[in-house]
Design a protein around this motif. Structure first.
Motif, PDB file in Angstrom:
ATOM      1  N   PHE A 327       0.775  -1.234   0.000  1.00 13.96           N
ATOM      2  CA  PHE A 327       0.000   0.000   0.000  1.00 13.96           C
ATOM      3  C   PHE A 327       0.810   1.289   0.000  1.00 13.96           C
ATOM      4  CE2 PHE A 327      -3.089  -3.064   1.765  1.00 13.96           C
ATOM      5  CZ  PHE A 327      -4.125  -2.853   0.869  1.00 13.96           C
ATOM      6  N   TYR A 328       2.027   1.294   0.537  1.00 14.04           N
ATOM      7  CA  TYR A 328       2.722   2.563   0.740  1.00 14.04           C
ATOM      8  C   TYR A 328       3.345   3.080  -0.556  1.00 14.04           C
ATOM      9  CZ  TYR A 328       1.941   2.988   5.741  1.00 14.04           C
ATOM     10  OH  TYR A 328       1.351   3.182   6.962  1.00 14.04           O
ATOM     11  N   PRO A 329       3.485   4.401  -0.680  1.00 11.96           N
ATOM     12  CA  PRO A 329       3.858   4.998  -1.975  1.00 11.96           C
ATOM     13  C   PRO A 329       5.236   4.619  -2.478  1.00 11.96           C
ATOM     14  CG  PRO A 329       3.848   6.662  -0.220  1.00 11.96           C
ATOM     15  CD  PRO A 329       3.209   5.444   0.343  1.00 11.96           C
ATOM     16  N   TYR A 330       6.171   4.223  -1.607  1.00  8.91           N
ATOM     17  CA  TYR A 330       7.510   3.862  -2.044  1.00  8.91           C
ATOM     18  C   TYR A 330       7.578   2.439  -2.590  1.00  8.91           C
ATOM     19  CZ  TYR A 330       7.424   2.067   2.758  1.00  8.91           C
ATOM     20  OH  TYR A 330       7.059   1.437   3.920  1.00  8.91           O
ATOM     21  N   ALA A 331       6.441   1.704  -2.544  1.00 11.51           N
ATOM     22  CA  ALA A 331       6.429   0.317  -3.025  1.00 11.51           C
ATOM     23  C   ALA A 331       5.214   0.111  -3.948  1.00 11.51           C
ATOM     24  CB  ALA A 331       6.416  -0.648  -1.847  1.00 11.51           C
ATOM     25  N   GLY A 332       4.172  -0.566  -3.443  1.00 11.96           N
ATOM     26  CA  GLY A 332       3.010  -0.873  -4.278  1.00 11.96           C
ATOM     27  C   GLY A 332       2.117   0.310  -4.585  1.00 11.96           C
ATOM     28  N   ALA A 333       2.168   1.337  -3.753  1.00  7.78           N
ATOM     29  CA  ALA A 333       1.450   2.596  -3.986  1.00  7.78           C
ATOM     30  C   ALA A 333      -0.055   2.410  -4.145  1.00  7.78           C
ATOM     31  CB  ALA A 333       2.037   3.310  -5.205  1.00  7.78           C
ATOM     32  N   GLN A 334      -0.660   1.550  -3.327  1.00 10.50           N
ATOM     33  CA  GLN A 334      -2.100   1.337  -3.386  1.00 10.50           C
ATOM     34  C   GLN A 334      -2.850   2.075  -2.271  1.00 10.50           C
ATOM     35  OE1 GLN A 334      -3.733  -0.642  -5.899  1.00 10.50           O
ATOM     36  NE2 GLN A 334      -1.700  -0.129  -6.678  1.00 10.50           N
ATOM     37  N   PHE A 335      -2.170   2.915  -1.534  1.00 13.29           N
ATOM     38  CA  PHE A 335      -2.775   3.623  -0.406  1.00 13.29           C
ATOM     39  C   PHE A 335      -3.932   4.498  -0.893  1.00 13.29           C
ATOM     40  CE2 PHE A 335      -2.983   6.925   2.916  1.00 13.29           C
ATOM     41  CZ  PHE A 335      -2.938   6.143   4.060  1.00 13.29           C
ATOM     42  N   GLY A 336      -5.095   4.299  -0.261  1.00 12.84           N
ATOM     43  CA  GLY A 336      -6.277   5.072  -0.611  1.00 12.84           C
ATOM     44  C   GLY A 336      -7.016   4.570  -1.828  1.00 12.84           C
ATOM     45  N   GLN A 337      -6.580   3.447  -2.413  1.00 14.68           N
ATOM     46  CA  GLN A 337      -7.183   2.944  -3.643  1.00 14.68           C
ATOM     47  C   GLN A 337      -8.145   1.777  -3.422  1.00 14.68           C
ATOM     48  OE1 GLN A 337      -6.399   4.682  -6.522  1.00 14.68           O
ATOM     49  NE2 GLN A 337      -5.311   5.945  -5.006  1.00 14.68           N
ATOM     50  N   TRP A 338      -8.098   1.159  -2.258  1.00 13.78           N
ATOM     51  CA  TRP A 338      -8.892  -0.044  -2.012  1.00 13.78           C
ATOM     52  C   TRP A 338     -10.034   0.260  -1.064  1.00 13.78           C
ATOM     53  CZ3 TRP A 338      -5.991  -5.320  -1.628  1.00 13.78           C
ATOM     54  CH2 TRP A 338      -5.027  -5.413  -2.629  1.00 13.78           C
ATOM     55  N   GLY A 339     -11.127  -0.515  -1.210  1.00 15.06           N
ATOM     56  CA  GLY A 339     -12.216  -0.467  -0.258  1.00 15.06           C
ATOM     57  C   GLY A 339     -12.026  -1.502   0.835  1.00 15.06           C
ATOM     58  N   ALA A 340     -12.972  -1.536   1.761  1.00 13.09           N
ATOM     59  CA  ALA A 340     -12.850  -2.421   2.919  1.00 13.09           C
ATOM     60  C   ALA A 340     -12.848  -3.889   2.527  1.00 13.09           C
ATOM     61  CB  ALA A 340     -13.980  -2.134   3.909  1.00 13.09           C
ATOM     62  N   ALA A 341     -13.668  -4.284   1.553  1.00 12.92           N
ATOM     63  CA  ALA A 341     -13.759  -5.702   1.195  1.00 12.92           C
ATOM     64  C   ALA A 341     -12.421  -6.236   0.705  1.00 12.92           C
ATOM     65  CB  ALA A 341     -14.844  -5.906   0.133  1.00 12.92           C
ATOM     66  N   ALA A 342     -11.790  -5.511  -0.211  1.00 12.16           N
ATOM     67  CA  ALA A 342     -10.504  -5.964  -0.739  1.00 12.16           C
ATOM     68  C   ALA A 342      -9.416  -5.926   0.328  1.00 12.16           C
ATOM     69  CB  ALA A 342     -10.108  -5.101  -1.936  1.00 12.16           C
ATOM     70  N   ALA A 343      -9.395  -4.863   1.130  1.00  8.32           N
ATOM     71  CA  ALA A 343      -8.343  -4.723   2.146  1.00  8.32           C
ATOM     72  C   ALA A 343      -8.460  -5.800   3.214  1.00  8.32           C
ATOM     73  CB  ALA A 343      -8.411  -3.332   2.785  1.00  8.32           C
ATOM     74  N   VAL A 344      -9.678  -6.038   3.698  1.00  3.21           N
ATOM     75  CA  VAL A 344      -9.879  -7.067   4.725  1.00  3.21           C
ATOM     76  C   VAL A 344      -9.652  -8.460   4.130  1.00  3.21           C
ATOM     77  CG1 VAL A 344     -11.587  -8.117   6.270  1.00  3.21           C
ATOM     78  CG2 VAL A 344     -11.408  -5.629   6.114  1.00  3.21           C
ATOM     79  N   GLY A 345     -10.056  -8.653   2.872  1.00  4.62           N
ATOM     80  CA  GLY A 345      -9.787  -9.934   2.224  1.00  4.62           C
ATOM     81  C   GLY A 345      -8.305 -10.225   2.114  1.00  4.62           C
TER      82      GLY A 345
END
Length: 382
Positions: A327-345
């Motif tokens: 998720f963090y910008p220095y790596a996968g950079a997905q911060f703020g892009q996912w909803g709860a279902a995907a993140a919890v999954g």
């Protein structure tokens, strides 16, 4: 002349100095389950999602997370920490107690600075020193202190929330999320956390100290009566915890889920005591249920969590490394892009995969890598 033991304390027995080599199943299972539950809740922070903005499937997952997990498993973890710290002090003495918590403070500090701002190890290590003042308390004394501190902390939180509600404040809800932005480098993130660390540690200790000490005391009291190591001696207590804990905690979880659909400032304040008060009630309920399953030798698939619980610190740090890498910008950079279902999954997948890996690692090496390192520091040997 030594001071007399409290009347409900166990008589002293000779104990070998050094790490524990025989383990009861219940504490490890509870720790492993708690570790997974904490990750499910922390997924919101890793992913950078705001609970009250979720819709559709994401909202359904958010509601389930709030009702069943939010505040529940962190309470179990804190009580287990108090149980372990108090037992360590009683059996191994002050020197081992201090060395262990200094080692945990070092691990937690590095975790905060180098990996993730949500570290709890350093906070627990600092607040463990408060347990020194409770070492001679009876079980009743520990529970009374826990009740007073807990009621005071929850009461202040409710008063603050209702005051904001009465004032009709127009402010939006606070997030608690890290201030990350696209393209941010790893050194930039680390330098920001270096600047925040001491203030966060002191502020967290002052703000959460009373509540966490209350949970530590509950855990210490459980250790005094042997609830986790000898659950077969306490079936009535376990049934009471399961019944009343869940009857109290589930409605409060529903209330928390409703508060977390609202984006106003007052709802954010009220969600804090509701989360932790209901979380403690449900945590005790879960302890009661899993304890009863242990007594009846019906843990079934829950036994797999014991391996994860035995290497909890290594798994906890690994979870942070994996989730921030995504998720963090220095790596996968997905911060703020996912909803709860995907993140919890994703969190559920990571947590469950860790279980067979933990079992394999224990068969091969006997202990987790960070557990080995801390043990070497504490006991001056492998």
């Amino acid at each position: 002349m030594t001071a007399p033991l409290p009347p409900d304390a166990a008589p002293p027995v000779p104990t070998a100095r050094g790490p524990v080599r025989e383990r009861a199943p219940l504490p490890d299972v509870l720790r492993g389950v708690a570790l997974l539950g904490i990750l499910l809740v922390n997924a919101q922070d890793f992913a950078g999602l705001r609970e009250w903005t979720q819709t559709g499937l994401d909202r359904a997952v958010q509601v389930l997370t709030d009702v069943l997990a939010n505040g529940r498993f962190i309470s179990i973890f804190a009580m287990l920490f108090g149980w372990g710290a108090a037992g360590l002090l009683q059996k191994q003495g002050l020197g081992v107690f201090l060395r262990r918590h200094l080692a945990l403070l070092a691990v937690g500090s590095l975790h905060f600075v180098l990996v993730w701002h949500g570290d709890i190890i350093s906070l627990y290590a600092v607040l463990a020193s408060l347990l020194l003042a409770t070492a001679r308390l009876t079980v009743r004394g520990l529970l009374t202190l826990a009740a007073v501190l807990g009621a005071w902390w929850l009461g202040l939180g409710l008063l603050e929330g209702f005051a904001a509600l009465a004032q009709g404040l127009e402010a939006g809800r606070f997030t608690g999320l890290p201030a990350l932005f696209a393209g941010q480098s790893y050194p930039q993130v680390v330098s920001g956390r270096v600047a925040e660390f001491l203030g966060d540690l002191i502020g967290g200790s002052l703000y959460n100290g009373a509540w966490l000490l209350a949970l530590f005391c509950v855990g210490a009291a459980a250790g005094r009566v042997g609830l986790l190591l000898r659950p077969h001696e306490h079936p009535r207590l376990l049934r009471g915890l399961a019944l009343w804990g869940l009857l109290t905690g589930l409605p409060l979880g529903i209330l928390l889920a409703w508060l977390n659909t609202r984006g106003d400032y007052a709802s954010g304040l009220l969600a804090i005591p509701v989360r932790m008060g209901g979380g403690l009630a449900s945590a005790l309920g879960y302890v009661g249920l899993i304890g009863l399953l242990t007594v009846r030798d019906r843990l079934g698939p829950l036994r797999a969590f014991a391996a994860g619980g035995r290497v909890a610190m290594s798994n906890y740090i690994s979870q942070s490394l994996i989730m921030t890498a995504i998720f963090y910008p220095y790596a996968g950079a997905q911060f703020g892009q996912w909803g709860a279902a995907a993140a919890v999954g994703l969190a559920l997948t990571v947590g469950l995969i860790q279980l067979p890996i933990s079992a394999w690692w224990l068969r091969r090496f006997g202990t987790g890598p960070l557990e080995w390192l801390v043990r070497r520091v504490v006991y001056w040997k492998v």
